[in-house]
Scaffold this active site. Structure first.
Site, PDB file in Angstrom:
ATOM      1  N   VAL A 230      32.935   3.891  64.484  1.00 42.96           N
ATOM      2  CA  VAL A 230      33.182   2.549  64.967  1.00 42.96           C
ATOM      3  C   VAL A 230      32.607   1.555  63.971  1.00 42.96           C
ATOM      4  O   VAL A 230      31.421   1.594  63.660  1.00 42.96           O
ATOM      5  CB  VAL A 230      32.570   2.325  66.368  1.00 42.96           C
ATOM      6  CG1 VAL A 230      32.731   0.881  66.803  1.00 42.96           C
ATOM      7  CG2 VAL A 230      33.222   3.272  67.385  1.00 42.96           C
ATOM      8  N   LYS A 231      33.479   0.675  63.482  1.00 49.47           N
ATOM      9  CA  LYS A 231      33.067  -0.343  62.526  1.00 49.47           C
ATOM     10  C   LYS A 231      32.714  -1.625  63.280  1.00 49.47           C
ATOM     11  O   LYS A 231      33.463  -2.058  64.157  1.00 49.47           O
ATOM     12  CB  LYS A 231      34.200  -0.618  61.537  1.00 49.47           C
ATOM     13  CG  LYS A 231      34.527   0.551  60.656  1.00 49.47           C
ATOM     14  CD  LYS A 231      35.806   0.369  59.841  1.00 49.47           C
ATOM     15  CE  LYS A 231      35.966  -0.936  59.155  1.00 49.47           C
ATOM     16  NZ  LYS A 231      37.202  -1.012  58.333  1.00 49.47           N
ATOM     17  N   VAL A 232      31.586  -2.196  62.931  1.00 49.43           N
ATOM     18  CA  VAL A 232      31.124  -3.430  63.558  1.00 49.43           C
ATOM     19  C   VAL A 232      31.132  -4.527  62.501  1.00 49.43           C
ATOM     20  O   VAL A 232      30.448  -4.401  61.480  1.00 49.43           O
ATOM     21  CB  VAL A 232      29.701  -3.240  64.131  1.00 49.43           C
ATOM     22  CG1 VAL A 232      29.199  -4.544  64.742  1.00 49.43           C
ATOM     23  CG2 VAL A 232      29.689  -2.115  65.162  1.00 49.43           C
TER      24      VAL A 232
ATOM     25  N   SER B  31      40.519   1.162  59.259  1.00 47.22           N
ATOM     26  CA  SER B  31      41.363   0.055  59.691  1.00 47.22           C
ATOM     27  C   SER B  31      40.478  -1.132  60.035  1.00 47.22           C
ATOM     28  O   SER B  31      39.275  -1.013  60.169  1.00 47.22           O
ATOM     29  CB  SER B  31      42.183   0.459  60.919  1.00 47.22           C
ATOM     30  OG  SER B  31      41.328   0.687  62.024  1.00 47.22           O
TER      31      SER B  31
END
Length: 91
Positions: A86-88, A27
């Site tokens: 966790v996307k950064v 997402s």
């Protein structure tokens, strides 16, 4: 090749799990905004229930400063689970 579905729509995810060889769900803030879940973390926990522990769940932070990104990542781990990717964002 691995398939990761890019949505937070629960029905789309259920359908994908039932009919496609997906390995996870990803997402980003714009996708989440389109779905507008009332309880973001509850919604992400529901996605985890649908996909199970064997599939990956990717959630992007919205913070842009390093210390805030880290805080937000820890909050995601606390509220969803510690298996989340966790996307950064990079800009």
């Amino acid at each position: 090749m691995e398939f990761i579905i890019d949505t937070v729509d629960l029905e789309e995810i259920r359908d994908a799990v039932d009919h496609l060889p997906i390995v996870g769900v990803t997402s980003n803030p714009s996708i989440v905004k389109k779905t507008s879940p009332k309880d973001f973390f509850g919604h992400m926990r529901e996605i985890r229930k649908i996909i199970g522990d064997e599939r990956s769940l990717h959630i992007q932070v919205i913070a842009t400063e390093a210390d805030e990104i880290v805080k937000e990542a820890h909050k995601i781990f606390e509220e969803v689970d510690d298996k989340v990717y966790v996307k950064v964002p990079t800009t």
